[in-house]
Design a protein around this motif. Structure first.
Motif, PDB file in Angstrom:
ATOM      1  N   UNK A 179       1.292  -1.206   0.193  1.00  0.00           N
ATOM      2  CA  UNK A 179      -0.037  -0.126   0.025  1.00  0.00           C
ATOM      3  C   UNK A 179       0.393   1.470  -0.204  1.00  0.00           C
ATOM      4  N   UNK A 180       1.941   0.972  -0.054  1.00  0.00           N
ATOM      5  CA  UNK A 180       2.947   2.569   0.048  1.00  0.00           C
ATOM      6  C   UNK A 180       3.944   2.106  -0.906  1.00  0.00           C
ATOM      7  N   UNK A 181       3.919   3.282  -1.801  1.00  0.00           N
ATOM      8  CA  UNK A 181       4.922   3.342  -3.453  1.00  0.00           C
ATOM      9  C   UNK A 181       5.441   4.503  -3.082  1.00  0.00           C
ATOM     10  N   UNK A 182       6.850   4.213  -3.260  1.00  0.00           N
ATOM     11  CA  UNK A 182       8.085   5.137  -3.279  1.00  0.00           C
ATOM     12  C   UNK A 182       8.301   4.945  -4.480  1.00  0.00           C
ATOM     13  N   UNK A 183       8.289   6.871  -4.914  1.00  0.00           N
ATOM     14  CA  UNK A 183       9.752   7.500  -5.778  1.00  0.00           C
ATOM     15  C   UNK A 183      11.290   7.459  -6.154  1.00  0.00           C
ATOM     16  N   UNK A 184      11.648   5.929  -6.390  1.00  0.00           N
ATOM     17  CA  UNK A 184      13.281   5.851  -6.221  1.00  0.00           C
ATOM     18  C   UNK A 184      13.778   6.775  -7.042  1.00  0.00           C
ATOM     19  N   UNK A 185      13.222   7.615  -8.033  1.00  0.00           N
ATOM     20  CA  UNK A 185      13.986   8.222  -9.302  1.00  0.00           C
ATOM     21  C   UNK A 185      13.252   8.750 -10.298  1.00  0.00           C
ATOM     22  N   UNK A 186      13.783   9.866 -10.679  1.00  0.00           N
ATOM     23  CA  UNK A 186      12.841  11.631 -11.296  1.00  0.00           C
ATOM     24  C   UNK A 186      13.522  11.204 -12.721  1.00  0.00           C
ATOM     25  N   UNK A 187      13.520  11.098 -13.402  1.00  0.00           N
ATOM     26  CA  UNK A 187      15.188  11.927 -14.196  1.00  0.00           C
ATOM     27  C   UNK A 187      14.647  12.596 -15.645  1.00  0.00           C
ATOM     28  N   UNK A 188      14.344  14.001 -16.188  1.00  0.00           N
ATOM     29  CA  UNK A 188      14.448  14.282 -17.949  1.00  0.00           C
ATOM     30  C   UNK A 188      15.927  15.014 -18.163  1.00  0.00           C
ATOM     31  N   UNK A 189      15.726  14.962 -19.431  1.00  0.00           N
ATOM     32  CA  UNK A 189      17.135  15.141 -19.875  1.00  0.00           C
ATOM     33  C   UNK A 189      17.041  17.253 -19.757  1.00  0.00           C
ATOM     34  N   UNK A 190      18.440  17.330 -19.871  1.00  0.00           N
ATOM     35  CA  UNK A 190      18.328  18.429 -19.486  1.00  0.00           C
ATOM     36  C   UNK A 190      17.977  19.706 -20.250  1.00  0.00           C
ATOM     37  N   UNK A 191      17.755  19.308 -21.770  1.00  0.00           N
ATOM     38  CA  UNK A 191      17.211  19.839 -23.115  1.00  0.00           C
ATOM     39  C   UNK A 191      15.902  19.996 -23.192  1.00  0.00           C
ATOM     40  N   UNK A 192      15.443  19.317 -21.868  1.00  0.00           N
ATOM     41  CA  UNK A 192      13.556  19.003 -21.737  1.00  0.00           C
ATOM     42  C   UNK A 192      13.035  19.623 -20.157  1.00  0.00           C
ATOM     43  N   UNK A 193      14.097  19.738 -19.695  1.00  0.00           N
ATOM     44  CA  UNK A 193      13.476  20.069 -18.332  1.00  0.00           C
ATOM     45  C   UNK A 193      12.257  22.016 -18.739  1.00  0.00           C
ATOM     46  N   UNK A 194      11.794  21.943 -17.872  1.00  0.00           N
ATOM     47  CA  UNK A 194      11.259  23.306 -18.066  1.00  0.00           C
ATOM     48  C   UNK A 194      10.702  23.158 -19.218  1.00  0.00           C
ATOM     49  N   UNK A 195       8.890  22.297 -19.447  1.00  0.00           N
ATOM     50  CA  UNK A 195       8.595  22.421 -20.495  1.00  0.00           C
ATOM     51  C   UNK A 195       7.348  21.265 -20.017  1.00  0.00           C
ATOM     52  N   UNK A 196       7.222  20.714 -18.478  1.00  0.00           N
ATOM     53  CA  UNK A 196       5.859  20.103 -17.808  1.00  0.00           C
ATOM     54  C   UNK A 196       6.351  18.376 -18.109  1.00  0.00           C
ATOM     55  N   UNK A 197       7.343  18.201 -18.505  1.00  0.00           N
ATOM     56  CA  UNK A 197       7.972  16.443 -18.568  1.00  0.00           C
ATOM     57  C   UNK A 197       8.264  16.108 -16.981  1.00  0.00           C
ATOM     58  N   UNK A 198       8.893  16.743 -16.863  1.00  0.00           N
ATOM     59  CA  UNK A 198       8.968  16.268 -14.959  1.00  0.00           C
ATOM     60  C   UNK A 198       7.603  16.043 -14.499  1.00  0.00           C
ATOM     61  N   UNK A 199       6.559  17.035 -14.696  1.00  0.00           N
ATOM     62  CA  UNK A 199       5.233  16.713 -13.511  1.00  0.00           C
ATOM     63  C   UNK A 199       4.433  15.913 -14.625  1.00  0.00           C
ATOM     64  N   UNK A 200       4.925  15.534 -15.333  1.00  0.00           N
ATOM     65  CA  UNK A 200       3.857  14.550 -16.400  1.00  0.00           C
ATOM     66  C   UNK A 200       4.442  13.040 -16.265  1.00  0.00           C
TER      67      UNK A 200
END
Length: 147
Positions: free
Chosen positions: A58-79
């Motif tokens: 019943x518990x989730x852990x976000x292990x990692x999230x990675x967004x290519x530097x050229x794709x940052x600030x586009x909403x991809x991290x939130x997606x």
């Protein structure tokens, strides 16, 4: 989107992770292979960015999230964060946790904006390449069913 692990090799995951992190240190391909072989672990994303999590009891852990530097600030991290939450919910998680370096302002803003709240602090948890130690913030969020 959890079947992204079939589309991305562990080498591609490690390469993107290395482009995104120095603290915490980036994971190598063998570490990605080991994590993906762990029951309950899942991957959401593509070569531009991914989130990796796991669910147990019943518990989730976000292990990692990675967004290519050229794709940052586009909403991809939130997606990618939203995809992690949706998959965690689908796997029965009612709550999600993550750790983030206290000095990672962009990630802290992402998580706070998504509704994560501070649950604790791990002093001197992460090591930096120059030998300093940085605290980790532990954050949590209730994963309510989407209607």
């Amino acid at each position: 989107m959890p079947d992204a692990s079939r589309a991305l090799s562990s080498g591609a995951l490690a390469d993107l992770h290395a482009r995104c992190f120095t603290t915490p240190r980036p994971w190598n391909a063998a570490e990605f292979d080991d994590l993906l072989a762990t029951p309950g672990t899942f991957l959401c994303g593509d070569a531009r960015g991914f989130s990796m999590g796991r669910v147990a009891v019943g518990e989730a852990e976000l292990l990692t999230i990675a967004v290519a530097p050229e794709c940052r600030r586009t909403g991809l991290g939130r997606a990618r964060l939203d995809a992690f939450e949706a998959e965690a919910r689908a796997r029965g998680a009612q709550e999600a946790f993550l750790e983030v370096a206290v000095d990672n302002a962009a990630a802290c803003a992402l998580y706070t904006g998504a509704g994560f709240v501070l649950a604790g602090r791990r002093p001197r948890y992460y090591g930096t390449p120059d030998g300093r130690r940085i605290d980790a913030l532990v954050m949590r969020k209730a994963l309510l069913a989407k209607s």
